[in-house]
Design a protein around this motif. Structure first.
Motif, PDB file in Angstrom:
ATOM      1  N   ILE A  83      61.549  50.956  39.257  1.00 58.25           N
ATOM      2  CA  ILE A  83      61.230  50.136  40.415  1.00 58.25           C
ATOM      3  C   ILE A  83      61.892  50.695  41.670  1.00 58.25           C
ATOM      4  O   ILE A  83      61.319  50.639  42.764  1.00 58.25           O
ATOM      5  CB  ILE A  83      61.658  48.668  40.160  1.00 58.25           C
ATOM      6  N   ILE A  84      63.090  51.272  41.521  1.00 57.52           N
ATOM      7  CA  ILE A  84      63.767  51.887  42.675  1.00 57.52           C
ATOM      8  C   ILE A  84      62.994  53.107  43.148  1.00 57.52           C
ATOM      9  O   ILE A  84      62.791  53.318  44.357  1.00 57.52           O
ATOM     10  CB  ILE A  84      65.213  52.258  42.304  1.00 57.52           C
ATOM     11  N   PHE A  85      62.552  53.935  42.205  1.00 58.50           N
ATOM     12  CA  PHE A  85      61.745  55.105  42.556  1.00 58.50           C
ATOM     13  C   PHE A  85      60.447  54.692  43.241  1.00 58.50           C
ATOM     14  O   PHE A  85      60.037  55.283  44.257  1.00 58.50           O
ATOM     15  CB  PHE A  85      61.447  55.919  41.296  1.00 58.50           C
ATOM     16  N   ALA A  86      59.773  53.668  42.713  1.00 55.12           N
ATOM     17  CA  ALA A  86      58.508  53.216  43.289  1.00 55.12           C
ATOM     18  C   ALA A  86      58.705  52.678  44.700  1.00 55.12           C
ATOM     19  O   ALA A  86      57.920  52.976  45.606  1.00 55.12           O
ATOM     20  CB  ALA A  86      57.887  52.149  42.388  1.00 55.12           C
ATOM     21  N   LEU A  87      59.764  51.894  44.898  1.00 58.49           N
ATOM     22  CA  LEU A  87      60.040  51.352  46.230  1.00 58.49           C
ATOM     23  C   LEU A  87      60.332  52.470  47.224  1.00 58.49           C
ATOM     24  O   LEU A  87      59.891  52.422  48.382  1.00 58.49           O
ATOM     25  CB  LEU A  87      61.209  50.375  46.166  1.00 58.49           C
ATOM     26  N   ALA A  88      61.074  53.484  46.777  1.00 55.40           N
ATOM     27  CA  ALA A  88      61.403  54.598  47.673  1.00 55.40           C
ATOM     28  C   ALA A  88      60.156  55.381  48.067  1.00 55.40           C
ATOM     29  O   ALA A  88      59.963  55.728  49.245  1.00 55.40           O
ATOM     30  CB  ALA A  88      62.423  55.512  47.000  1.00 55.40           C
ATOM     31  N   VAL A  89      59.290  55.662  47.107  1.00 53.49           N
ATOM     32  CA  VAL A  89      58.071  56.422  47.399  1.00 53.49           C
ATOM     33  C   VAL A  89      57.169  55.648  48.345  1.00 53.49           C
ATOM     34  O   VAL A  89      56.668  56.190  49.344  1.00 53.49           O
ATOM     35  CB  VAL A  89      57.334  56.760  46.090  1.00 53.49           C
ATOM     36  N   LEU A  90      56.930  54.375  48.057  1.00 56.99           N
ATOM     37  CA  LEU A  90      56.027  53.585  48.887  1.00 56.99           C
ATOM     38  C   LEU A  90      56.603  53.337  50.276  1.00 56.99           C
ATOM     39  O   LEU A  90      55.851  53.199  51.252  1.00 56.99           O
ATOM     40  CB  LEU A  90      55.723  52.258  48.193  1.00 56.99           C
ATOM     41  N   ALA A  91      57.942  53.281  50.376  1.00 58.70           N
ATOM     42  CA  ALA A  91      58.559  53.033  51.674  1.00 58.70           C
ATOM     43  C   ALA A  91      58.500  54.261  52.573  1.00 58.70           C
ATOM     44  O   ALA A  91      58.309  54.134  53.794  1.00 58.70           O
ATOM     45  CB  ALA A  91      60.007  52.584  51.486  1.00 58.70           C
ATOM     46  N   PHE A  92      58.628  55.449  52.005  1.00 55.96           N
ATOM     47  CA  PHE A  92      58.688  56.675  52.800  1.00 55.96           C
ATOM     48  C   PHE A  92      57.341  57.384  52.909  1.00 55.96           C
ATOM     49  O   PHE A  92      57.034  57.967  53.955  1.00 55.96           O
ATOM     50  CB  PHE A  92      59.724  57.639  52.212  1.00 55.96           C
ATOM     51  N   VAL A  93      56.550  57.358  51.850  1.00 58.55           N
ATOM     52  CA  VAL A  93      55.273  58.076  51.854  1.00 58.55           C
ATOM     53  C   VAL A  93      54.161  57.201  52.421  1.00 58.55           C
ATOM     54  O   VAL A  93      53.298  57.657  53.157  1.00 58.55           O
ATOM     55  CB  VAL A  93      54.919  58.557  50.432  1.00 58.55           C
ATOM     56  N   GLY A  94      54.179  55.932  52.084  1.00 59.57           N
ATOM     57  CA  GLY A  94      53.112  55.030  52.502  1.00 59.57           C
ATOM     58  C   GLY A  94      52.635  54.208  51.326  1.00 59.57           C
ATOM     59  O   GLY A  94      52.930  54.514  50.167  1.00 59.57           O
ATOM     60  N   ASN A  95      51.893  53.164  51.634  1.00 57.38           N
ATOM     61  CA  ASN A  95      51.464  52.262  50.576  1.00 57.38           C
ATOM     62  C   ASN A  95      49.953  52.088  50.555  1.00 57.38           C
ATOM     63  O   ASN A  95      49.438  50.976  50.481  1.00 57.38           O
ATOM     64  CB  ASN A  95      52.141  50.893  50.723  1.00 57.38           C
ATOM     65  N   SER A  96      49.236  53.191  50.619  1.00 58.98           N
ATOM     66  CA  SER A  96      47.790  53.127  50.457  1.00 58.98           C
ATOM     67  C   SER A  96      47.455  52.828  48.997  1.00 58.98           C
ATOM     68  O   SER A  96      48.296  52.967  48.095  1.00 58.98           O
ATOM     69  CB  SER A  96      47.145  54.446  50.880  1.00 58.98           C
ATOM     70  N   LEU A  97      46.216  52.427  48.757  1.00 59.99           N
ATOM     71  CA  LEU A  97      45.810  52.059  47.404  1.00 59.99           C
ATOM     72  C   LEU A  97      45.896  53.245  46.459  1.00 59.99           C
ATOM     73  O   LEU A  97      46.313  53.104  45.300  1.00 59.99           O
ATOM     74  CB  LEU A  97      44.386  51.497  47.430  1.00 59.99           C
ATOM     75  N   THR A  98      45.531  54.424  46.940  1.00 55.10           N
ATOM     76  CA  THR A  98      45.591  55.618  46.086  1.00 55.10           C
ATOM     77  C   THR A  98      47.023  55.934  45.669  1.00 55.10           C
ATOM     78  O   THR A  98      47.290  56.207  44.489  1.00 55.10           O
ATOM     79  CB  THR A  98      44.989  56.822  46.827  1.00 55.10           C
ATOM     80  N   ILE A  99      47.937  55.899  46.626  1.00 54.37           N
ATOM     81  CA  ILE A  99      49.343  56.169  46.310  1.00 54.37           C
ATOM     82  C   ILE A  99      49.888  55.107  45.372  1.00 54.37           C
ATOM     83  O   ILE A  99      50.653  55.412  44.443  1.00 54.37           O
ATOM     84  CB  ILE A  99      50.166  56.243  47.599  1.00 54.37           C
ATOM     85  N   LEU A 100      49.505  53.850  45.576  1.00 53.04           N
ATOM     86  CA  LEU A 100      49.970  52.771  44.694  1.00 53.04           C
ATOM     87  C   LEU A 100      49.515  53.005  43.256  1.00 53.04           C
ATOM     88  O   LEU A 100      50.299  52.843  42.314  1.00 53.04           O
ATOM     89  CB  LEU A 100      49.449  51.432  45.206  1.00 53.04           C
ATOM     90  N   ILE A 101      48.264  53.404  43.073  1.00 57.47           N
ATOM     91  CA  ILE A 101      47.748  53.647  41.723  1.00 57.47           C
ATOM     92  C   ILE A 101      48.491  54.808  41.068  1.00 57.47           C
ATOM     93  O   ILE A 101      48.837  54.762  39.882  1.00 57.47           O
ATOM     94  CB  ILE A 101      46.233  53.916  41.776  1.00 57.47           C
ATOM     95  N   ILE A 102      48.753  55.864  41.830  1.00 55.62           N
ATOM     96  CA  ILE A 102      49.477  57.018  41.289  1.00 55.62           C
ATOM     97  C   ILE A 102      50.897  56.620  40.895  1.00 55.62           C
ATOM     98  O   ILE A 102      51.397  57.009  39.830  1.00 55.62           O
ATOM     99  CB  ILE A 102      49.491  58.167  42.303  1.00 55.62           C
ATOM    100  N   VAL A 103      51.546  55.818  41.736  1.00 55.68           N
ATOM    101  CA  VAL A 103      52.925  55.413  41.455  1.00 55.68           C
ATOM    102  C   VAL A 103      52.993  54.567  40.187  1.00 55.68           C
ATOM    103  O   VAL A 103      53.826  54.817  39.308  1.00 55.68           O
ATOM    104  CB  VAL A 103      53.508  54.649  42.659  1.00 55.68           C
ATOM    105  N   VAL A 104      52.130  53.566  40.063  1.00 52.79           N
ATOM    106  CA  VAL A 104      52.169  52.726  38.865  1.00 52.79           C
ATOM    107  C   VAL A 104      51.700  53.513  37.647  1.00 52.79           C
ATOM    108  O   VAL A 104      52.085  53.196  36.507  1.00 52.79           O
ATOM    109  CB  VAL A 104      51.321  51.451  39.048  1.00 52.79           C
ATOM    110  N   GLY A 105      50.879  54.555  37.862  1.00 48.82           N
ATOM    111  CA  GLY A 105      50.443  55.370  36.739  1.00 48.82           C
ATOM    112  C   GLY A 105      51.554  56.235  36.173  1.00 48.82           C
ATOM    113  O   GLY A 105      51.596  56.506  34.967  1.00 48.82           O
TER     114      GLY A 105
END
Length: 305
Positions: A153-175
């Motif tokens: 969850i820490i890794f996911a929060l860091a990626v979405l906070a710095f890279v962005g939270n588009s739907l594609t990035i969200l799917i890749i992160v949860v994947g």
């Protein structure tokens, strides 16, 4: 036959019925064990999939349509509710039922695609580690250890906070979440399969490694990987719900169950139905999938027989 031998024989006969997954054991404490529970879970999952695929045909309003004159209208089963909005409205007068249908569709889509990404990525890396061995296996298993030791969850929060939270990035992160489980499982099963007589026989006949894995190894381990994917699916759905609840997942005008739940937390006193209804859907969906996953593992895992 002595009494001790009789008890041992009876215990060995009952052992397959007693063994169950963590979800099944927990539900058994509540007196909710039996095949009927799995049947109920399958019916609920089927209903959720039907709503996710065909729910838009029965959606009473567009999920973004606002009616500021009917803000925070209660559901029909509460005092002051009406059949015009069966599950009430939210803070902007949007129909909660319509938003649940649309949010469920997106949450299920993200959960399924994310699970497939994790399963394919982890299984591929596990097979690569088992095939090449040596430093390749050490590097990949080191990455697995890093993934396990780091709270995702820490890794996911860091990626979405710095890279962005588009739907594609969200799917890749949860994947990415959970790929290490597939990697470990695939690696161990491939190592075992490579020592089996049928693999040694076809390899001695000159069959290439790609054909061996495609025609002989993968069909034998696919069932176990599918069961693992079923067990991991609730975690992926919960991860998406958590990220959307925190505001780093699905963004308006799109909506998901976690996003609806995140908005409803500010109205738990005035309008609890906004948060309670999606929360119940998430709870029963993840519980049903986990129950079916445990049931499949008990039926297909030879170590539990």
């Amino acid at each position: 036959m002595s009494t001790q031998q009789t008890n041992t024989a009876a215990q060995s006969q009952d052992e397959p019925r007693i063994r169950r997954g963590r979800t099944g054991a927990l539900l058994a404490r509540w007196g909710l064990s039996g095949e009927w529970l799995v049947t109920a879970a399958l019916i609920y999952i089927g209903f959720i999939l039907f709503v996710a695929v065909f729910g838009f045909l029965f959606q009473p309003y567009p999920h973004t349509q606002m009616d500021l004159f009917n803000q925070l209208q209660p559901p029909v089963f509460m005092q002051g509710g009406s059949w015009e909005h069966i599950f009430g409205t939210d803070e902007l007068g949007r129909d909660v039922l319509s938003r649940l249908i649309r949010g469920l569709r997106l949450s299920v889509l993200i959960g399924v695609i994310g699970t497939v990404i994790g399963a394919v990525l982890g299984s591929f890396l596990g097979i690569v580690a088992a095939h090449f061995r040596g430093w390749v296996e050490e590097v990949l298993m080191m990455l697995v250890d890093v993934q396990v030791s780091l709270p995702f969850i820490i890794f996911a929060l860091a990626v979405l906070a710095f890279v962005g939270n588009s739907l594609t990035i969200l799917i890749i992160v949860v994947g990415i979440d959970g790929w290490e489980r597939y990697a470990r499982l695939a690696r161990s099963m491939v190592l075992t399969a490579n020592q089996q007589d049928y693999v040694l026989a076809v390899r001695s006949l000159g069959l290439g490694n790609f054909r061996i894995y495609q025609r002989h190894v993968l069909p034998n381990i696919m069932g176990t990987l599918i069961v693992q994917a079923t067990i991991n699916l609730p975690g992926v759905i919960l991860l998406e719900s958590t990220l959307s609840f925190l505001g780093l997942g699905v963004q308006p005008p799109m909506t998901s169950l976690g996003q609806i739940l995140g908005v409803g937390r500010d109205y738990l006193i005035l309008a609890p139905w906004i948060a309670v209804l999606p929360g119940m859907v998430i709870f029963f969906l993840t519980l049903s999938i986990a129950t079916v996953g445990d049931w499949l593992r008990d039926r297909l895992d030879p170590t539990l027989k």
